[in-house]
Design a protein around this motif. Structure first.
Motif, mmCIF file in Angstrom:
data_model
loop_
_atom_site.group_PDB
_atom_site.id
_atom_site.type_symbol
_atom_site.label_atom_id
_atom_site.label_comp_id
_atom_site.label_asym_id
_atom_site.label_seq_id
_atom_site.Cartn_x
_atom_site.Cartn_y
_atom_site.Cartn_z
ATOM 1 N N LYS A 1 39.591 40.627 35.650
ATOM 2 C CA LYS A 1 39.990 39.554 35.011
ATOM 3 C C LYS A 1 40.256 38.014 36.042
ATOM 4 C CE LYS A 1 40.165 39.896 30.444
ATOM 5 N NZ LYS A 1 39.628 38.471 29.415
ATOM 6 N N LEU A 2 39.045 37.743 36.662
ATOM 7 C CA LEU A 2 39.239 36.653 38.060
ATOM 8 C C LEU A 2 40.414 36.489 38.687
ATOM 9 C CD1 LEU A 2 38.458 34.000 38.552
ATOM 10 C CD2 LEU A 2 39.418 32.765 37.000
ATOM 11 N N TYR A 3 40.004 36.961 40.219
ATOM 12 C CA TYR A 3 40.740 37.359 40.725
ATOM 13 C C TYR A 3 42.100 37.943 40.972
ATOM 14 C CZ TYR A 3 42.011 32.889 39.562
ATOM 15 O OH TYR A 3 42.703 31.974 38.584
ATOM 16 N N GLU A 4 41.965 39.221 39.619
ATOM 17 C CA GLU A 4 43.841 39.369 38.901
ATOM 18 C C GLU A 4 42.953 41.245 39.495
ATOM 19 O OE1 GLU A 4 43.957 38.893 34.820
ATOM 20 O OE2 GLU A 4 46.213 40.306 34.927
ATOM 21 N N ALA B 1 39.061 36.078 48.817
ATOM 22 C CA ALA B 1 38.111 36.367 47.662
ATOM 23 C C ALA B 1 36.881 36.056 47.648
ATOM 24 C CB ALA B 1 37.920 34.605 46.431
ATOM 25 N N LEU B 2 36.492 37.087 48.516
ATOM 26 C CA LEU B 2 35.501 37.647 49.435
ATOM 27 C C LEU B 2 34.789 38.445 48.296
ATOM 28 C CD1 LEU B 2 34.226 36.637 52.556
ATOM 29 C CD2 LEU B 2 33.575 35.631 50.651
ATOM 30 N N ARG B 3 36.016 39.305 47.221
ATOM 31 C CA ARG B 3 35.172 40.866 47.226
ATOM 32 C C ARG B 3 35.377 41.107 45.526
ATOM 33 N NH1 ARG B 3 36.436 46.411 50.309
ATOM 34 N NH2 ARG B 3 35.074 46.610 48.079
ATOM 35 N N SER C 1 31.974 33.881 41.129
ATOM 36 C CA SER C 1 32.761 32.676 40.579
ATOM 37 C C SER C 1 33.647 31.679 40.962
ATOM 38 C CB SER C 1 32.973 32.490 38.911
ATOM 39 O OG SER C 1 31.102 32.823 38.302
ATOM 40 N N PHE C 2 34.469 32.162 41.293
ATOM 41 C CA PHE C 2 35.641 32.028 42.342
ATOM 42 C C PHE C 2 34.910 31.893 44.171
ATOM 43 C CE2 PHE C 2 40.671 32.101 43.437
ATOM 44 C CZ PHE C 2 40.372 30.925 43.000
#
Length: 210
Positions: free
Chosen positions: A8-11, A137-139, A143-144
């Motif tokens: 869920k997007l960087y969640e 955010a690299l892993r 998109s992010f």
């Protein structure tokens, strides 16, 4: 399962149950809309050179709404999302303070050149923060990563434009800002399209965790 369900997007999963809904779309749409408007001004769309109409968006949409999204991410256990949303919400609010005449920020400088140099330092600081978030955010998902990468370039170009006074560099920063805004729109829409409630979903580009 779709990319949206898997990541869920960087969640990351919350450490305890929560009834707080996912605020990702609110934060991303607020960021995207404010960035899109200001970036259009930076490329002089419709021959606009004064960006002050963006102030309302910067305070209430990119600022307050995104700040609230960040606060709601904390109890969900999503430290990365909370840090990103809260930071950029604070960015837009602080940017609005610079432009609002009543705060006297611009008037405090002895010359326009000194003011632009100070703005350049302000922008390069946000470039540094964005690079740090990009590393974090690299892993997560492609998109992010793309969102933060192009946002970092945007801040860098705008900082250089402020330092050099070259309109072409500032316009380039505006162009990258427009691209950044549309990536954020895509990510926000992906968060909004939940399986079982939407006709389709949008992939975020999950990165395999070894």
């Amino acid at each position: 399962m779709s990319d949206t369900e898997n990541l869920k997007l960087y969640e990351r999963p919350s450490s305890r149950p929560t009834k707080i809904a996912n605020p990702g779309s609110l934060g991303l749409f607020s960021f995207a809309s404010t960035t899109f408007i200001l970036s259009l001004y930076n490329v002089n769309a419709r021959h606009i050179t004064t960006p002050n109409v963006v102030l309302g968006m910067a305070v209430f949409c990119g600022g307050l709404a995104q700040l609230l999204a960040g606060m709601w991410e904390f109890p969900r256990g999503n430290v990365f999302g909370a840090t990103a949303f809260t930071s950029y919400g604070a960015f837009w609010m602080s940017f609005a303070v610079i432009l609002i005449p009543g705060f006297g920020v611009g008037a405090a400088y002895s010359s326009t050149e000194e003011f632009e140099q100070a703005v350049g330092i302000y922008l390069i600081t946000w470039f540094v923060l964005t690079v740090m978030l990009l590393i974090g955010a690299l892993r997560r998902n492609l998109s992010f990563i793309a969102l933060l990468f192009f946002l970092a370039i945007t801040f860098l170009l705008l900082a250089i434009g402020a330092w050099t006074g070259k309109t072409a560099i500032n316009k380039a920063g505006g162009g990258f800002g427009i691209l950044t805004a549309w990536i954020a729109y895509y990510c926000g829409l992906s968060e909004l399209l939940v399986k079982g409630e939407s006709w389709f979903t949008l992939p975020l580009g999950t990165i395999k965790q070894e």
